[in-house]
Design an enzyme around this catalytic site. Structure first.
Site, PDB file in Angstrom:
ATOM      1  CE  LYS A 116      -2.770   0.813   3.694  1.00 51.64           C
ATOM      2  NZ  LYS A 116      -2.513   2.164   4.243  1.00 51.64           N
ATOM      3  N   GLY A 143      -5.076   7.996   5.296  1.00 52.78           N
ATOM      4  CA  GLY A 143      -4.196   8.969   5.936  1.00 52.78           C
ATOM      5  C   GLY A 143      -2.968   9.251   5.083  1.00 52.78           C
ATOM      6  CB  SER A 186       4.920   9.599  11.654  1.00 54.37           C
ATOM      7  OG  SER A 186       4.063   9.770  10.540  1.00 54.37           O
ATOM      8  CD  GLN A 200       0.237   8.214   7.225  1.00 58.28           C
ATOM      9  OE1 GLN A 200      -0.370   9.029   7.913  1.00 58.28           O
ATOM     10  NE2 GLN A 200      -0.318   7.094   6.810  1.00 58.28           N
ATOM     11  CG  ASP A 236       0.325  -0.115   9.266  1.00 58.61           C
ATOM     12  OD1 ASP A 236      -0.108   0.717  10.093  1.00 58.61           O
ATOM     13  OD2 ASP A 236       0.762   0.209   8.148  1.00 58.61           O
ATOM     14  NE  ARG A 244      -5.567  -0.139  12.645  1.00 54.49           N
ATOM     15  CZ  ARG A 244      -4.879   0.051  11.516  1.00 54.49           C
ATOM     16  NH1 ARG A 244      -3.565   0.134  11.561  1.00 54.49           N
ATOM     17  NH2 ARG A 244      -5.496   0.135  10.371  1.00 54.49           N
ATOM     18  NE  ARG A 257      -2.736  -2.015   8.134  1.00 51.14           N
ATOM     19  CZ  ARG A 257      -2.406  -2.338   6.886  1.00 51.14           C
ATOM     20  NH1 ARG A 257      -2.561  -3.582   6.458  1.00 51.14           N
ATOM     21  NH2 ARG A 257      -1.933  -1.440   6.051  1.00 51.14           N
TER      22      ARG A 257
HETATM   23  C1  S3P Z   1       2.316   4.722   6.163  1.00 48.99           C
HETATM   24  C2  S3P Z   1       2.881   5.024   7.365  1.00 48.99           C
HETATM   25  C3  S3P Z   1       2.347   4.550   8.654  1.00 48.99           C
HETATM   26  C4  S3P Z   1       1.364   3.405   8.489  1.00 48.99           C
HETATM   27  C5  S3P Z   1       0.396   3.645   7.362  1.00 48.99           C
HETATM   28  C6  S3P Z   1       1.139   3.852   6.048  1.00 48.99           C
HETATM   29  C7  S3P Z   1       2.936   5.272   4.943  1.00 48.99           C
HETATM   30  O1  S3P Z   1       1.691   5.623   9.289  1.00 48.99           O
HETATM   31  O2  S3P Z   1       0.657   3.190   9.678  1.00 48.99           O
HETATM   32  O3  S3P Z   1      -0.472   2.531   7.212  1.00 48.99           O
HETATM   33  O4  S3P Z   1       2.630   4.753   3.834  1.00 48.99           O
HETATM   34  O5  S3P Z   1       3.721   6.211   5.053  1.00 48.99           O
HETATM   35  P1  S3P Z   1       2.488   6.677  10.196  1.00 48.99           P
HETATM   36  O6  S3P Z   1       3.544   7.214   9.354  1.00 48.99           O
HETATM   37  O7  S3P Z   1       1.496   7.727  10.570  1.00 48.99           O
HETATM   38  O8  S3P Z   1       2.966   5.908  11.379  1.00 48.99           O
END
Ligand code: S3P
Length: 448
Positions: free
Chosen positions: A38, A111, A185, A187, A335, A366, A408
């Protein structure tokens, strides 16, 4: 009594997944593949959209989350062919050329779509964007990216002091910045790096522990100039390179493989081979946790495919023992904690999961949800402020449980149901299609 796995549609459009294992027990056998990663799928679509020239993507995840990314970037002018696993073609529009969309950008449940995209929107001067998502996404914290973007000069408005979507963004020429993120993180890191792409000078993100590094790998593959300091978990991007379209091959998602790793580890007599799984070290915390639990997992045929490590994973049933999961391991299995909680319910002893408060702001809370739903089935789970304490070994019985519309959670409960006595009915199980559209079909396949 024979086993059955069926889905039924409810009047309110949600789906029940009803699982009844045979009273004589079952075993899982076979060779399977899992859908595309993903995180890598999102990044391939986004970088393809903003690069010059054509990007082709093989193995893209066809889940709802990457579909949200594709539709947002189409709305800003990128040409993205129909999504399929064989070959998606993205005709990039070049850096700085995202068009002002005529409507609200909808990131759905994703997100990653919303947070990464914000870095790009905030750094497109003179354009106005509005972004939103579903009920879950509109309640998740965005200030973790909004605040550092504001420190770079971004203009972003939203509810609760600019923390919640819908958000409105007025693109600006941003200033370079060194962001010391309080959370590990990917993200957050990726959002700031993407904002740094169009910002003259050096933009750096330092994180407290290393989170997944797919953005760094793919940005470099597309021609961005990065400096990486593993000693301090820092990444620097040098602004304004031209990204050039690439051929991306997306490996199978280890977060999806994790359901089968745990399923085969807890269902007596099972043996599964999961081929073509991404084993990037920033994602393999789940393998380390399962190894601590004595799970019988071997990596075979290790190779590098398009810049990402890939392997086949063989897993056999075996007795599990409890372990403690925390610290810098958490971002590397963030995750997989719901499915590891299921493994812990079948392990001898008390498993502690700590330092995982981030789980409270995922697609659902979760920690609370896994504690509630596994307890309904008879597991001994205590919710901690930042984790879970699970006393393994209590037999589980089938119950009415709920995914809380979290993909999940739906899949983790389905795996628990395989070893429960009686029938489990998982409500809102359609959530699985966010990251794993064929989950039920694969489950039916390995049960035979
Ligand atoms: C992701 C980062 C993770 C993960 C999410 C996908 C990504 O989140 O939980 O499912 O693709 O960068 P965080 O960066 O907020 O921990």
């Amino acid at each position: 009594m024979s086993s059955s796995i069926v889905t039924t549609q409810n009047n309110n459009q949600s789906q029940d997944l009803i699982i009844k294992p045979p009273s004589s027990g079952l075993s899982l056998q076979g060779k399977i593949t899992v859908p595309g990663d993903k995180s890598i799928s999102h990044r391939a679509l986004m970088l393809g959209a903003i690069a010059k020239g054509e990007t082709t993507i093989k193995g893209l995840l066809l889940g709802e989350d990457p579909r949200s990314t594709a539709s947002c970037f189409r709305a800003m002018g990128a040409e993205i062919s129909e999504l399929n696993t064989q070959k998606v073609v993205v005709k990039g529009i070049g850096l700085g050329n995202l068009q002002e969309p005529k409507d609200i950008l909808d990131a759905g449940n994703s997100g990653t779509t919303l947070r990464l995209m914000l870095g790009l929107l905030a750094s497109h001067p003179d354009r106005f964007f509005t972004v939103t998502g579903d009920n879950s996404l509109r309640s998740r914290p965005m200030s973790r990216v909004v605040k550092p973007l504001q420190q770079m000069g971004a203009t972003i408005w939203g509810r609760e002091n600019n923390n919640l979507a819908p958000l409105a963004v007025k693109g600006q020429q941003l200033k370079p910045f060194h962001y010391h993120s309080p959370i590990a993180s990917a993200q957050v890191k990726s959002c700031i790096l993407l904002a740094g792409l169009m910002t003259e000078g050096k933009t750096t993100v330092t994180e407290p522990a290393l989170s997944r590094d797919h953005s760094e790998r793919m940005l470099q593959a597309f021609g961005a100039e990065l400096e990486i300091d593993p000693q301090t978990n820092s990444v620097t991007i040098i602004g304004q390179p031209d990204l050039i379209g690439q051929h991306v091959i997306v490996p199978g998602d280890i977060s999806s493989a994790a359901f089968w790793l745990v399923a085969a580890a807890i269902v007596p007599g099972s043996e599964l081979v999961i081929t073509n799984v991404g084993v990037n070290p920033t994602r393999t915390g789940v393998l380390e946790a399962l190894e601590m639990m004595d799970a019988n997992i071997t990596k075979e045929n290790e190779r590098i495919v398009a810049g990402e490590p890939v392997a086949d994973l063989r897993v056999k049933y075996g007795k599990l023992k409890a372990c403690t999961i925390g610290g810098s391991l958490i971002p590397r299995l963030i995750d997989e904690i719901p499915i590891l909680a299921v493994a812990a319910a079948f392990a001898e002893g008390t498993t502690i999961i700590k330092d995982a408060a981030e789980l409270r702001v995922k697609e659902s809370d979760r920690l609370a949800v896994m504690a509630t739903e596994l307890t309904k089935m008879g597991a001994k789970v205590t919710e901690l402020p930042d984790g879970l304490e699970i006393n393994g070994g209590s037999p589980l019985t089938g119950q009415e449980v709920d995914s809380h519309h979290d993909h999940r959670i739906a899949m983790s409960l389905a795996i628990a149901a395989l070893v429960a006595t009686g029938t489990t009915n998982i409500h809102r199980a359609e959530a699985a299609s966010i990251s794993y559209p064929n989950f039920v079909a694969t489950l039916q396949q390995i049960i035979g």
